[in-house]
Every structure is written in C-alpha cells, then in structure tokens.
Motif scaffolding. Sequence first.
Motif, PDB file in Angstrom:
ATOM      1  N   GLN A  19       0.851  -1.185   0.000  1.00 50.68           N
ATOM      2  CA  GLN A  19       0.000   0.000   0.000  1.00 50.68           C
ATOM      3  C   GLN A  19       0.886   1.232   0.000  1.00 50.68           C
ATOM      4  O   GLN A  19       1.802   1.331   0.825  1.00 50.68           O
ATOM      5  N   GLU A  20       0.619   2.170  -0.886  1.00 47.03           N
ATOM      6  CA  GLU A  20       1.369   3.418  -0.903  1.00 47.03           C
ATOM      7  C   GLU A  20       0.764   4.350   0.139  1.00 47.03           C
ATOM      8  O   GLU A  20      -0.350   4.855  -0.029  1.00 47.03           O
ATOM      9  N   CYS A  21       1.495   4.558   1.227  1.00 47.78           N
ATOM     10  CA  CYS A  21       0.976   5.299   2.375  1.00 47.78           C
ATOM     11  C   CYS A  21       1.726   6.608   2.583  1.00 47.78           C
ATOM     12  O   CYS A  21       2.949   6.655   2.471  1.00 47.78           O
ATOM     13  N   THR A  22       0.983   7.632   2.904  1.00 49.04           N
ATOM     14  CA  THR A  22       1.558   8.895   3.345  1.00 49.04           C
ATOM     15  C   THR A  22       1.195   9.049   4.811  1.00 49.04           C
ATOM     16  O   THR A  22       0.012   9.041   5.167  1.00 49.04           O
ATOM     17  N   LEU A  23       2.217   9.145   5.640  1.00 51.71           N
ATOM     18  CA  LEU A  23       2.030   9.311   7.079  1.00 51.71           C
ATOM     19  C   LEU A  23       2.406  10.730   7.476  1.00 51.71           C
ATOM     20  O   LEU A  23       3.484  11.207   7.109  1.00 51.71           O
ATOM     21  N   GLY A  24       1.542  11.384   8.183  1.00 54.05           N
ATOM     22  CA  GLY A  24       1.855  12.676   8.780  1.00 54.05           C
ATOM     23  C   GLY A  24       1.925  12.477  10.285  1.00 54.05           C
ATOM     24  O   GLY A  24       0.968  11.993  10.887  1.00 54.05           O
ATOM     25  N   VAL A  25       3.056  12.790  10.877  1.00 50.51           N
ATOM     26  CA  VAL A  25       3.236  12.667  12.332  1.00 50.51           C
ATOM     27  C   VAL A  25       3.538  14.068  12.844  1.00 50.51           C
ATOM     28  O   VAL A  25       4.451  14.725  12.350  1.00 50.51           O
ATOM     29  N   TYR A  26       2.758  14.511  13.825  1.00 55.11           N
ATOM     30  CA  TYR A  26       2.940  15.876  14.297  1.00 55.11           C
ATOM     31  C   TYR A  26       2.634  15.988  15.783  1.00 55.11           C
ATOM     32  O   TYR A  26       1.876  15.215  16.348  1.00 55.11           O
TER      33      TYR A  26
ATOM     34  N   LEU B 117      -3.155   9.458   8.103  1.00 56.68           N
ATOM     35  CA  LEU B 117      -2.792   8.403   7.161  1.00 56.68           C
ATOM     36  C   LEU B 117      -3.603   8.528   5.895  1.00 56.68           C
ATOM     37  O   LEU B 117      -4.833   8.655   5.941  1.00 56.68           O
ATOM     38  N   THR B 118      -2.898   8.504   4.762  1.00 55.38           N
ATOM     39  CA  THR B 118      -3.514   8.458   3.441  1.00 55.38           C
ATOM     40  C   THR B 118      -2.971   7.232   2.731  1.00 55.38           C
ATOM     41  O   THR B 118      -1.770   6.957   2.802  1.00 55.38           O
ATOM     42  N   VAL B 119      -3.843   6.470   2.076  1.00 57.76           N
ATOM     43  CA  VAL B 119      -3.431   5.290   1.318  1.00 57.76           C
ATOM     44  C   VAL B 119      -3.883   5.474  -0.125  1.00 57.76           C
ATOM     45  O   VAL B 119      -5.066   5.706  -0.383  1.00 57.76           O
ATOM     46  N   ASP B 120      -2.927   5.373  -1.038  1.00 59.29           N
ATOM     47  CA  ASP B 120      -3.219   5.540  -2.472  1.00 59.29           C
ATOM     48  C   ASP B 120      -4.049   6.795  -2.727  1.00 59.29           C
ATOM     49  O   ASP B 120      -5.059   6.747  -3.421  1.00 59.29           O
ATOM     50  N   ALA B 121      -3.651   7.891  -2.113  1.00 56.56           N
ATOM     51  CA  ALA B 121      -4.265   9.214  -2.260  1.00 56.56           C
ATOM     52  C   ALA B 121      -5.657   9.329  -1.627  1.00 56.56           C
ATOM     53  O   ALA B 121      -6.332  10.331  -1.800  1.00 56.56           O
ATOM     54  N   THR B 122      -6.086   8.322  -0.862  1.00 53.41           N
ATOM     55  CA  THR B 122      -7.378   8.368  -0.177  1.00 53.41           C
ATOM     56  C   THR B 122      -7.148   8.551   1.324  1.00 53.41           C
ATOM     57  O   THR B 122      -6.491   7.709   1.948  1.00 53.41           O
TER      58      THR B 122
ATOM     59  N   LEU C 235      -9.733   0.464   3.959  1.00 45.72           N
ATOM     60  CA  LEU C 235      -8.802   1.309   3.211  1.00 45.72           C
ATOM     61  C   LEU C 235      -7.341   1.058   3.572  1.00 45.72           C
ATOM     62  O   LEU C 235      -6.446   1.480   2.847  1.00 45.72           O
ATOM     63  N   PHE C 236      -7.084   0.393   4.715  1.00 46.24           N
ATOM     64  CA  PHE C 236      -5.723   0.143   5.163  1.00 46.24           C
ATOM     65  C   PHE C 236      -5.650  -1.255   5.752  1.00 46.24           C
ATOM     66  O   PHE C 236      -6.440  -1.615   6.626  1.00 46.24           O
ATOM     67  N   ARG C 237      -4.689  -2.030   5.273  1.00 46.10           N
ATOM     68  CA  ARG C 237      -4.480  -3.378   5.778  1.00 46.10           C
ATOM     69  C   ARG C 237      -3.279  -3.388   6.713  1.00 46.10           C
ATOM     70  O   ARG C 237      -2.190  -2.987   6.329  1.00 46.10           O
ATOM     71  N   GLY C 238      -3.504  -3.834   7.957  1.00 45.31           N
ATOM     72  CA  GLY C 238      -2.425  -3.890   8.931  1.00 45.31           C
ATOM     73  C   GLY C 238      -2.695  -2.967  10.108  1.00 45.31           C
ATOM     74  O   GLY C 238      -3.802  -2.453  10.273  1.00 45.31           O
ATOM     75  N   SER C 239      -1.659  -2.768  10.919  1.00 46.07           N
ATOM     76  CA  SER C 239      -1.781  -1.892  12.078  1.00 46.07           C
ATOM     77  C   SER C 239      -0.476  -1.136  12.292  1.00 46.07           C
ATOM     78  O   SER C 239       0.585  -1.539  11.808  1.00 46.07           O
ATOM     79  N   LEU C 240      -0.570  -0.030  13.011  1.00 48.50           N
ATOM     80  CA  LEU C 240       0.567   0.833  13.319  1.00 48.50           C
ATOM     81  C   LEU C 240       0.649   1.002  14.832  1.00 48.50           C
ATOM     82  O   LEU C 240      -0.370   1.254  15.491  1.00 48.50           O
ATOM     83  N   HIS C 241       1.867   0.885  15.372  1.00 44.65           N
ATOM     84  CA  HIS C 241       2.069   0.968  16.819  1.00 44.65           C
ATOM     85  C   HIS C 241       3.379   1.688  17.114  1.00 44.65           C
ATOM     86  O   HIS C 241       4.380   1.422  16.457  1.00 44.65           O
ATOM     87  N   PHE C 242       3.359   2.560  18.118  1.00 50.20           N
ATOM     88  CA  PHE C 242       4.612   3.088  18.649  1.00 50.20           C
ATOM     89  C   PHE C 242       5.081   2.162  19.755  1.00 50.20           C
ATOM     90  O   PHE C 242       4.274   1.570  20.482  1.00 50.20           O
ATOM     91  N   TYR C 243       6.396   2.053  19.889  1.00 48.38           N
ATOM     92  CA  TYR C 243       7.003   1.232  20.929  1.00 48.38           C
ATOM     93  C   TYR C 243       8.082   2.056  21.622  1.00 48.38           C
ATOM     94  O   TYR C 243       8.954   2.624  20.974  1.00 48.38           O
ATOM     95  N   ASP C 244       7.995   2.113  22.944  1.00 50.80           N
ATOM     96  CA  ASP C 244       8.970   2.824  23.777  1.00 50.80           C
ATOM     97  C   ASP C 244      10.073   1.836  24.141  1.00 50.80           C
ATOM     98  O   ASP C 244       9.842   0.882  24.889  1.00 50.80           O
ATOM     99  N   ARG C 245      11.273   2.053  23.637  1.00 44.37           N
ATOM    100  CA  ARG C 245      12.403   1.155  23.899  1.00 44.37           C
ATOM    101  C   ARG C 245      12.941   1.264  25.321  1.00 44.37           C
ATOM    102  O   ARG C 245      13.731   0.436  25.750  1.00 44.37           O
ATOM    103  N   GLU C 246      12.527   2.298  26.047  1.00 51.56           N
ATOM    104  CA  GLU C 246      13.084   2.530  27.382  1.00 51.56           C
ATOM    105  C   GLU C 246      12.062   2.445  28.508  1.00 51.56           C
ATOM    106  O   GLU C 246      12.408   2.676  29.661  1.00 51.56           O
TER     107      GLU C 246
END
Length: 106
Positions: free
Chosen positions: A21-28, A38-43, A64-75
């Motif tokens: 999937q062509e994904c655009t991620l904005g993190v702010y 999150l935008t996938v294939d311009a949607t 519209l999106f297959r999978g999951s996103l997670h932050f992980y704190d290494r400390e």
Amino acid sequence: MDIIPLEAEPNQQLLVILGDQECTLGVYSRGNRLFMDLTVDATPVFSGAICHNGADIVPFPTGLFRGSLHFYDREGHSDPSWEGLKDRYVLLYLAEDETLPDALAY
C-alpha cells in the motif's frame, strides 16, 4: 513487522510502502502529544489519531488500510514524544497476519 523510519522532529510527513500500500504518514506534535494522519493511495484514511505506546494507532476498522501501526517505547512505557523519535520511540507496521509480540504490548 517493519520499523518505519522517523526523525526526531515535531512535524514530518513521509511516503512509505506498507503491505503493498502506498501510504503517506503525517506525524505531528501538539502540546505534549503526538498525532498521526494516514492516506493510502491518495485516499484519506484517518487524521488526528492520538499516538499511544503499544496501542494500534488506526482508530477504527477500515477496508482502506491493511495492517496496524504501533509506537514502541524502547526505554519504558511512555507515550511517544517527538524528541525521542528515532532513538527511544519507534513506529512499527504489522501486516494483517502479524500480532504485536507480548513483550511489546501494553
């Protein structure tokens, strides 16, 4: 499971391929919290999702999106902040058939 490369910057946007999937991620950053768009294939899929440590950032099931996103704190177990991106906090992508390892789940 893939690590999505982020920089220690308060606002960033990147184009990545996640599960074919062509994904655009904005993190702010707003205040002391991180948010994601999150935008996938311009949607647009979602915007303004709050980023918590270990939790799936995708706020609702969607075709519209297959999978999951997670932050992980290494400390520890803190929610991510932009100052620790890249080193302390990493962004993970899991395909639909993957699960977050127990050691990373909170």
